[in-house]
Design a protein around this motif. Structure first.
Motif, short mmCIF file in Angstrom:
data_model
loop_
_atom_site.label_atom_id
_atom_site.label_comp_id
_atom_site.label_asym_id
_atom_site.label_seq_id
_atom_site.Cartn_x
_atom_site.Cartn_y
_atom_site.Cartn_z
N ASP A 649 -11.56 -6.86 -44.04
CA ASP A 649 -11.42 -8.13 -43.33
C ASP A 649 -10.05 -8.26 -42.66
N SER A 650 -9.00 -7.94 -43.39
CA SER A 650 -7.67 -8.02 -42.80
C SER A 650 -7.46 -6.94 -41.74
N LEU A 651 -8.16 -5.82 -41.87
CA LEU A 651 -8.08 -4.77 -40.83
C LEU A 651 -8.65 -5.28 -39.52
N ILE A 652 -9.80 -5.95 -39.59
CA ILE A 652 -10.45 -6.45 -38.38
C ILE A 652 -9.61 -7.57 -37.74
N SER A 653 -9.06 -8.46 -38.58
CA SER A 653 -8.36 -9.63 -38.05
C SER A 653 -6.98 -9.27 -37.48
N SER A 654 -6.42 -8.15 -37.88
CA SER A 654 -5.09 -7.79 -37.38
C SER A 654 -5.19 -7.21 -35.97
N ASN A 655 -4.05 -7.01 -35.35
CA ASN A 655 -4.00 -6.41 -34.02
C ASN A 655 -3.28 -5.07 -34.03
N ASP A 656 -3.07 -4.51 -35.21
CA ASP A 656 -2.34 -3.26 -35.33
C ASP A 656 -3.23 -2.07 -34.99
N PRO A 657 -2.63 -0.97 -34.50
CA PRO A 657 -3.42 0.24 -34.20
C PRO A 657 -3.97 0.88 -35.47
N ILE A 658 -5.12 1.53 -35.32
CA ILE A 658 -5.82 2.15 -36.45
C ILE A 658 -6.05 3.62 -36.12
N GLY A 659 -5.72 4.50 -37.04
CA GLY A 659 -5.93 5.92 -36.84
C GLY A 659 -7.29 6.36 -37.38
N VAL A 660 -7.97 7.26 -36.64
CA VAL A 660 -9.25 7.84 -37.07
C VAL A 660 -9.20 9.34 -36.81
N GLN A 661 -10.03 10.06 -37.54
CA GLN A 661 -10.10 11.51 -37.33
C GLN A 661 -10.87 11.82 -36.05
N GLU A 662 -10.33 12.68 -35.27
CA GLU A 662 -10.92 13.04 -33.99
C GLU A 662 -12.28 13.71 -34.18
N GLY A 663 -13.29 13.26 -33.42
CA GLY A 663 -14.60 13.88 -33.43
C GLY A 663 -15.58 13.31 -34.42
N THR A 664 -15.13 12.49 -35.36
CA THR A 664 -16.03 11.95 -36.37
C THR A 664 -16.66 10.64 -35.91
N PHE A 665 -17.60 10.15 -36.70
CA PHE A 665 -18.34 8.95 -36.32
C PHE A 665 -17.55 7.67 -36.56
N SER A 666 -16.41 7.76 -37.27
CA SER A 666 -15.65 6.54 -37.59
C SER A 666 -15.15 5.86 -36.32
N HIS A 667 -14.87 6.63 -35.27
CA HIS A 667 -14.40 6.05 -34.00
C HIS A 667 -15.45 5.10 -33.43
N SER A 668 -16.68 5.59 -33.29
CA SER A 668 -17.75 4.74 -32.73
C SER A 668 -18.14 3.64 -33.70
N TYR A 669 -18.03 3.89 -35.00
CA TYR A 669 -18.40 2.86 -35.98
C TYR A 669 -17.47 1.66 -35.87
N LEU A 670 -16.17 1.89 -35.75
CA LEU A 670 -15.23 0.78 -35.66
C LEU A 670 -15.46 -0.04 -34.40
N ILE A 671 -15.83 0.64 -33.32
CA ILE A 671 -16.00 -0.07 -32.05
C ILE A 671 -17.35 -0.78 -31.99
N GLN A 672 -18.42 -0.05 -32.34
CA GLN A 672 -19.77 -0.59 -32.15
C GLN A 672 -20.20 -1.52 -33.28
N GLU A 673 -19.83 -1.20 -34.50
CA GLU A 673 -20.29 -1.99 -35.64
C GLU A 673 -19.31 -3.10 -36.02
N LEU A 674 -18.01 -2.82 -35.94
CA LEU A 674 -17.01 -3.81 -36.36
C LEU A 674 -16.38 -4.53 -35.18
N ASN A 675 -16.75 -4.13 -33.95
CA ASN A 675 -16.26 -4.79 -32.73
C ASN A 675 -14.73 -4.78 -32.62
N ILE A 676 -14.13 -3.70 -33.06
CA ILE A 676 -12.69 -3.53 -32.91
C ILE A 676 -12.41 -2.97 -31.52
N PRO A 677 -11.49 -3.53 -30.76
CA PRO A 677 -11.21 -3.02 -29.41
C PRO A 677 -10.83 -1.55 -29.43
#
Length: 880
Positions: A649-677
């Motif tokens: 919850d605090s991750l979504i509400s913050s405006n700080d940058p978030i690191g993800v592993q390149e090539g994995t599904f976590s990138h699309s998950y954060l954008i499509q499912e959690l609506n993180i810019p």
């Protein structure tokens, strides 16, 4: 020869039908029936003969028995408007829409293929090999089979075509090629002349043994039913085969016909197949239709076709002599609306010009006999109950025994259902794609060994393959250049497009990927977690005050004083330790209050209410001191978060940058499912990038947190020596699995192997070899924070209520004693009873001062009780 009827069975049955309706034929000398039999060996001479007969004024044709010839004849009858009733053309592409004067008086191969698809589904096979004759009948039938299997999520993995009249050497060569395929379920859709040769050659090649499945269309039983005595050699090569037969009910009409047929002299055989019955009913259908047509006033006239006059005549055919049947359309409609009870059941057409009830017997060939193991109909699907008994019921293919078949004896005499699939023995290897990335070499990476790859995922896959009951030789192909992590979605898509036979690696099973490929049982549980930086807080001088908030300290101190006062109030009259000068009593209350914090109070409690309050308060003190100790320990010793992110919850509400592993599904998950810019997402390559990004932080161009799968995070924590920590809980639940093309039989077998690895402990041993690490201690996200009044308000509330109730009880008891007590009782005895009553009345009227009440409370409990006893005795003496 493309037909499927035995010569004697088809011709003699039609002959009998014609004999029985010869009276009907006398109604019109111009009515001719053109019957095509098995004796016609070449197509063109038959067509020429048909055209020659057309010149004589033909109004209807019964036949032919071949779908190939029916295609040719249908063009002729369409031009001349002559109804064509075919009892042998089962090609599904022959339809009333394209061939308006074609009437199929037998069953459609589209339904026969649907029956085979249901059988395949019933035994849980996913792929079949189709062996078919290469003509319209074979190709169109197998096309219908492919469509029916696709509806069941199965498919034809290989199509093996045989040219009509193929030699045995050609058949043998084709079977050798078929035997190298993966599927062991063979559907044979040929004509009788080559069909028996197929089984003879397959038997010599050892293909009619255990592990193989043979399913034939109705051509095989058409041959067997036409023979009075089964040929032992022929029966030996078709043991365990499942064959279909057009279903005809065992009615009284059929029994009567059979008895009559056997009495006919001069017939070559007393046996007949289902096509003979449909031929018989076709003759009767036309006879009934003609009778109805003529009785309704229909006439038979012909006219010349202007288009045929300009055609070139040959020595055998004069096209100008062919004439159009003017009333052909009316006769056709009469045929389609005619109904009667025939040998094949109720003959009736639906609105699509198809017979109403399409049904098949499912027969297992065992020994020298035929064993019916069930039925199939377009009404109820598979069933062990005869279709005619189910027609009255509503169609429900999922209820009862409609999806059941009796047990089958398979080739080789096996009763256990064959797997229906083996890894091909044609030297083909399993093409396995392996992701070759930049990070986490322990999971999977390139190697200089013969395999070319190594890692945790490879060891699990190799161990599972070794448990398969058949040999599989994997050949590994690196997917990616090793300079950056490849796209796992692209890797899965490559498997779906059959560029690879499988994908092995750290591939997470997610919804989008399961839509295009099949995954095995997960071999490692996974989920996304959040990693944030930590530091070790230095203890401060006033850190001992941090366990409680200021509000909590004030309320706790107030309750210490309040409970001390309550105990003093309850003990003052009866306990000497709570009596004395005012200053001494104040010091006693203060000492007693705070000494209970250490359970070291020296004053003894003598009253019942006092003991009850003290016991409850000591319990409260125990809870408070224990909580204080635990919180202070956490503050002084546990690492503290330097990030404000404490969970998803605090991750979504913050405006700080978030690191993800390149090539994995976590990138699309954060954008499509959690609506993180997307602007907040920072792709990182490996552990070094993780470490640097977290050290820099958002202010220095790094990230505030990293979102990755738990197995990767555990490896990173080991690499960073627990310099960081996981916050919150896993917010996805998934796992790693091996990807295969849809409906690959390897999926089930490898899933079973993975379960075996898990049960025998090998899976855990492989995990410990590659991924084992000392787990970093993780504490809750509330650690290190001050305890507030909200944590204890219920406890304080209960304590306060109990104290208040105890004071009220004690006050009521003192009140009652005060009412009974009178310091003037001795004077009353001297001055008389009247003055004493006057004194008591003053008490009831509130004449006694507050000071007197305080003085009464300050008296010892023993003195009060002694005075009350003395007053009671004086009262009794006065009354005496």
């Amino acid at each position: 020869m493309a037909g499927r009827l035995g010569k004697s069975a088809g011709v003699t049955s039609i002959t009998l039908a014609l004999v029985e309706i010869d009276v009907w034929m006398m109604r019109s000398k111009r009515v001719l029936f053109l019957v095509f039999g098995m004796w016609v060996m070449v197509v063109m001479p038959l067509v020429i003969k048909a055209l020659q007969l057309m010149k004589k004024g033909v109004v209807a044709i019964i036949g032919p028995q071949s779908s190939v010839i029916a295609h040719l004849i249908s063009h002729i009858v369409n031009e001349l408007r002559v109804p064509l009733l075919s009892f042998g053309a089962t090609d599904p592409t022959l339809s009333g829409h394209q061939d308006p004067y074609f009437v199929r008086t037998t069953q459609n191969d589209r339904y026969q293929m649907a029956a085979i698809a249901d059988i395949v589904l019933n035994f849980e096979w996913k792929e079949v090999v189709a062996i078919f004759v290469d003509n319209d009948y074979g190709r169109n039938g197998i096309s219908a089979l492919g469509e029916a299997l696709a509806k069941k999520r199965a498919r034809i993995s290989y199509k093996a075509s045989i040219t009509p009249g193929a030699s045995r050497s050609d058949i043998t060569e084709l079977l050798i090629q078929v035997n190298m395929m993966e599927s062991r379920v063979y559907v044979v859709h040929v004509s009788p002349d080559s069909g028996l040769d197929i089984f003879a050659m397959a038997n010599k090649l050892g293909m009619v043994t255990s592990g193989y499945v043979w399913i034939t269309t109705d051509w095989l039983l058409a041959v067997l039913d036409s023979s009075e005595v089964a040929n032992p050699k022929m029966m030996d090569v078709i043991q365990g085969v499942i064959a279909l037969r057009q279903h005809t009910p065992n009615s009284d009409i059929k029994k009567s016909f059979t008895a009559k047929w056997k009495k006919i002299k001069g017939i070559q055989t007393s046996s007949y197949n289902s096509y003979a019955l449909y031929a018989y009913d076709s003759v009767w259908l036309l006879a009934h239709a003609l009778d109805k047509f003529l009785k309704s006033g229909g006439s038979i006239t012909f006219s010349n076709d202007s288009e045929l006059k300009h055609m070139t005549n040959t020595s055998e055919i004069r096209f100008s002599d062919l004439r159009i049947f003017n009333e052909g359309k009316q006769l056709l409609q009469t045929v389609l609306t005619t109904t009667f009870a025939g040998l094949t059941g109720n003959v009736k057409f639906n609105q699509h010009r198809k017979l109403m009830h399409q049904a098949y017997d499912i027969v297992n060939i065992v020994g020298t006999g035929l064993r019916t193991i069930g039925y199939w109909s377009n009404h109820s699907g598979l069933s062990t109950t005869a279709p005619e008994s189910l027609y009255a019921r509503n169609s429900d293919r999922s209820a009862g025994d409609h999806q059941l078949l009796y047990s089958v004896i398979w080739p080789g005499g096996m009763s256990k259902r064959p797997r229906g699939w083996v890894f091909p023995n044609n030297g083909k290897t399993l093409r396995v794609a392996v992701p070759y990335g930049y990070s986490y070499k322990e999971v999977v990476t390139k190697d200089r060994s013969l395999k070319g790859v190594r890692g945790y995922c490879i060891d699990v896959f190799e161990a599972a393959v070794n448990l398969l009951p058949y040999p599989v030789t994997p050949e590994y192909f690196l997917y990616g250049n090793g300079q950056r992590n490849p796209s796992y979605n692209d890797l899965v898509r490559a498997v779906a497009e059959n560029r690879y036979d499988a994908a092995v690696g750290d591939i997470t099973i997610i919804t989008n990927r399961t839509r295009v490929v099949d995954f095995t049982q997960p071999y490692l549980e996974s989920g996304l977690v959040i990693v944030v930086p930590l530091n070790r807080s230095k203890p401060k001088s006033w850190a001992f005050l941090r366990p409680f908030t200021l509000e909590m300290w004030l309320v706790s101190g107030g309750f210490f004083l309040f409970v001390g006062f309550v105990v003093w109030f309850l003990e003052h009259r009866s306990n000497e330790e709570f009596r004395g000068p005012p200053m001494r009593q104040i010091i006693t209350v203060l000492w007693f209050s705070f000494s209970t914090m250490y359970f070291s109070h020296r004053e003894k409690i003598v009253s019942t209410l006092g003991r009850f309050v003290l016991i409850l308060w000591l319990f409260v003190v125990l809870i408070i001191t224990s909580s204080y100790t635990a919180s202070l320990t956490s503050i002084l010793t546990v690492r503290q978060l330097t990030s404000s992110i404490e969970g998803i919850d605090s991750l979504i509400s913050s405006n700080d940058p978030i690191g993800v592993q390149e090539g994995t599904f976590s990138h699309s998950y954060l954008i499509q499912e959690l609506n993180i810019p997307e602007s907040r997402i920072v792709p990182l390559k490996d552990e070094v990038d993780y470490l640097n990004a977290l050290h820099l932080g958002p202010e220095g161009g790094g990230v505030a947190a990293i979102v990755d799968e738990l197995p990767y995070v555990e490896l990173f924590m080991r690499y960073s020596k627990c310099e960081f920590r996981i916050v919150g809980q896993e917010f996805t639940k998934s796992g790693w699995g091996f990807a295969f093309p849809r409906d690959s039989p390897l999926v089930v077998d490898l899933s079973t192997a993975i379960l075996q690895l898990s049960e025998n402990g090998d899976l855990q041993r492989i995990h410990d070899k590659w991924l084992s690490s000392t787990l970093c201690s993780q504490t809750s996200k509330l650690e290190g924070k001050s305890l507030t009044l909200n944590n204890f308000w219920g406890l304080f509330l209960v304590c306060g209520i109990i104290c208040f109730i105890s004071i009220c009880i004690y006050f009521c008891r003192v009140w009652c004693e005060y009412r009974r007590y009178s310091p003037d009782e001795e004077v009353a005895r001297e001055i008389g009873e009247s003055n004493s009553r006057t004194c008591r009345n003053k008490w009831y009227l509130g004449a006694i001062s507050f000071k007197e009440m305080i003085d009464f409370y300050d008296k010892k409990e023993g003195e009060i009780k002694q005075q009350l006893r003395r007053n009671s005795q004086i009262s009794r003496d006065s009354e005496t």
